[in-house]
Design an enzyme around this catalytic site. Structure first.
Site, mmCIF file in Angstrom:
data_model
loop_
_atom_site.group_PDB
_atom_site.id
_atom_site.type_symbol
_atom_site.label_atom_id
_atom_site.label_comp_id
_atom_site.label_asym_id
_atom_site.label_seq_id
_atom_site.Cartn_x
_atom_site.Cartn_y
_atom_site.Cartn_z
ATOM 1 N N CYS A 57 -13.820 28.201 23.027
ATOM 2 C CA CYS A 57 -15.101 27.458 23.803
ATOM 3 C C CYS A 57 -14.062 27.407 24.932
ATOM 4 O O CYS A 57 -13.263 27.035 24.705
ATOM 5 C CB CYS A 57 -15.909 26.857 23.432
ATOM 6 S SG CYS A 57 -17.471 26.782 22.336
ATOM 7 N N HIS A 58 -14.614 28.161 26.365
ATOM 8 C CA HIS A 58 -13.722 27.772 27.330
ATOM 9 C C HIS A 58 -14.532 26.416 28.147
ATOM 10 O O HIS A 58 -15.161 25.954 27.603
ATOM 11 C CB HIS A 58 -14.517 28.600 28.244
ATOM 12 C CG HIS A 58 -13.851 30.054 27.707
ATOM 13 N ND1 HIS A 58 -14.094 30.755 27.390
ATOM 14 C CD2 HIS A 58 -12.662 31.137 28.371
ATOM 15 C CE1 HIS A 58 -13.640 31.990 26.876
ATOM 16 N NE2 HIS A 58 -12.885 32.167 28.426
ATOM 17 N N MET B 35 -23.473 27.779 23.766
ATOM 18 C CA MET B 35 -22.615 26.496 23.094
ATOM 19 C C MET B 35 -22.531 24.911 23.097
ATOM 20 O O MET B 35 -22.761 24.316 22.253
ATOM 21 C CB MET B 35 -21.049 27.021 22.796
ATOM 22 C CG MET B 35 -20.521 28.290 21.793
ATOM 23 S SD MET B 35 -21.933 28.634 20.241
ATOM 24 C CE MET B 35 -21.526 26.863 19.483
ATOM 25 N N GLU B 36 -22.649 24.966 24.402
ATOM 26 C CA GLU B 36 -22.477 22.948 24.859
ATOM 27 C C GLU B 36 -23.539 22.706 24.367
ATOM 28 O O GLU B 36 -24.534 21.355 24.370
ATOM 29 C CB GLU B 36 -22.185 23.516 26.663
ATOM 30 C CG GLU B 36 -21.204 23.435 26.553
ATOM 31 C CD GLU B 36 -20.938 25.207 26.995
ATOM 32 O OE1 GLU B 36 -19.133 25.091 26.958
ATOM 33 O OE2 GLU B 36 -21.588 25.521 26.550
ATOM 34 N N ASP C 274 -26.912 8.217 12.755
ATOM 35 C CA ASP C 274 -25.641 6.536 12.816
ATOM 36 C C ASP C 274 -26.843 5.541 13.098
ATOM 37 O O ASP C 274 -26.084 4.805 12.601
ATOM 38 C CB ASP C 274 -24.358 7.026 14.020
ATOM 39 C CG ASP C 274 -23.681 6.358 13.858
ATOM 40 O OD1 ASP C 274 -23.336 5.441 12.293
ATOM 41 O OD2 ASP C 274 -23.846 5.624 14.767
#
Length: 320
Positions: free
Chosen positions: A80-81, A122-123, A137
């Site tokens: 990824c960039h 992707m982000e 969590d």
């Protein structure tokens, strides 16, 4: 001979991984939305709803984690960039299993924006994934067998590949309820009927601009289904928009069936439901005339999570 790797942009002619050179691409506005779902027991969901988790506010922590993850996506996914994001938003809806006709748990949606040479899918996916991991969590002491699933891209726009919208929604956990805004109204004083407008402006942290009920509280915007008003019109045929002091009159969406926490897209804006029904004023004119008032039972109240204009004819949709 044509290489089998020609169509794989992240693979070079030797079959090895590379980061794609995007320097020749035109910078365009890019938007991507991704979603996920954390399945849990009703008792665990109640901890989220009531703030009973000992670690703190589950959704507040997960929201910050999702935003941070989107900004660090390039450090987590090798090819990824680094992207200069212009906006990241992470939203949640709570669903009570059989009561809502869907799985019990927390639905997540992440949206990322930028003006750049490569997309932000992707982000958005990373934000949704890490938000889900953070929910796990925060709650794992109460339940170890929670499941994070349905992480998927919902929509992306911008760039050479054009606009993508996910068509297969059969696996969606959230109700895909949709309707239409019939009217929008405001009043200058509390306890009075509201006056229909051509449009209203919703403001984050305030509510409806120019309305007497605007303020930094949990009932910034009031909504009412016109189907509920129709029942009252049997007694008062001349009932009009705003007569129940609602800001937004809707049709086609069963608002009162949606759980607190549901995110609604309304025109340019977004709302999060905070309350279903309320105590009717003692001097309610409608109640005096008919002996009944629908607002205490079927009125829905919300806070503004994204500002914008809302007009009659706009779509209203339960965020899926």
């Amino acid at each position: 001979m044509t290489s089998v790797f020609e169509d794989l942009t992240h693979i070079n002619e030797q079959g090895r991984a590379r980061m794609v050179d995007v320097s020749a691409k035109e910078a365009t506005q890019r938007v991507a939305r991704a979603a996920g779902f954390v399945r849990m027991a009703p008792e665990t969901l109640e901890l989220v709803r009531t703030g009973g988790c000992k670690k703190g506010d589950v959704l507040a922590v997960a929201q910050v984690a999702g935003i941070m993850a989107a900004k660090r996506c390039w450090e987590l996914v090798p090819m990824c960039h680094p992207i200069q994001l212009t906006g990241v938003d992470v939203r949640f809806s709570l669903f009570d299993g059989e009561k809502d006709g869907v799985g019990c748990g927390v639905a997540i949606e992440a949206e990322c924006r930028c003006c750049g040479q490569t997309g932000v899918e992707m982000e958005a996916l990373t934000a949704a994934s890490v938000a889900g991991l953070t929910i796990y969590d925060m709650l794992k002491a109460a339940q170890r067998d929670m499941v994070i699933d349905q992480v998927r891209l919902l929509e992306k726009s911008g760039g050479k590949s054009g606009h993508f919208v996910r068509e297969d929604t059969s696996d969606s956990n959230a109700p895909q309820a949709t309707g239409t805004v019939v009217a929008v109204s405001v009043s200058e004083r509390k306890g009075t009927r509201k006056v229909p407008q051509d449009a209203i402006k919703l403001v984050v942290g305030a509510g409806v601009s120019g309305d007497a009920h605007a303020g930094n509280w949990h009932r910034q915007v009031s909504l009412l289904p016109e189907e509920s008003v129709d029942l009252m019109r049997e007694k008062l045929p001349k009932l009009a928009a705003g007569d129940f002091a609602e800001n937004i009159l809707t049709r086609g969406i069963d608002l009162k069936a949606l759980p607190v926490g549901t995110v609604l897209r309304v025109g340019e804006a977004e709302l999060a439901i905070t309350q279903i029904g309320k105590t009717c004023h003692n001097d309610c004119e409608i109640r005096r005339l008919t002996g009944d008032c629908v607002m205490p039972r079927e009125g829905v109240f919300a806070v503004v999570t994204r500002g914008g204009l809302v007009r009659p004819g706009d779509a209203i949709a339960c965020q899926g």
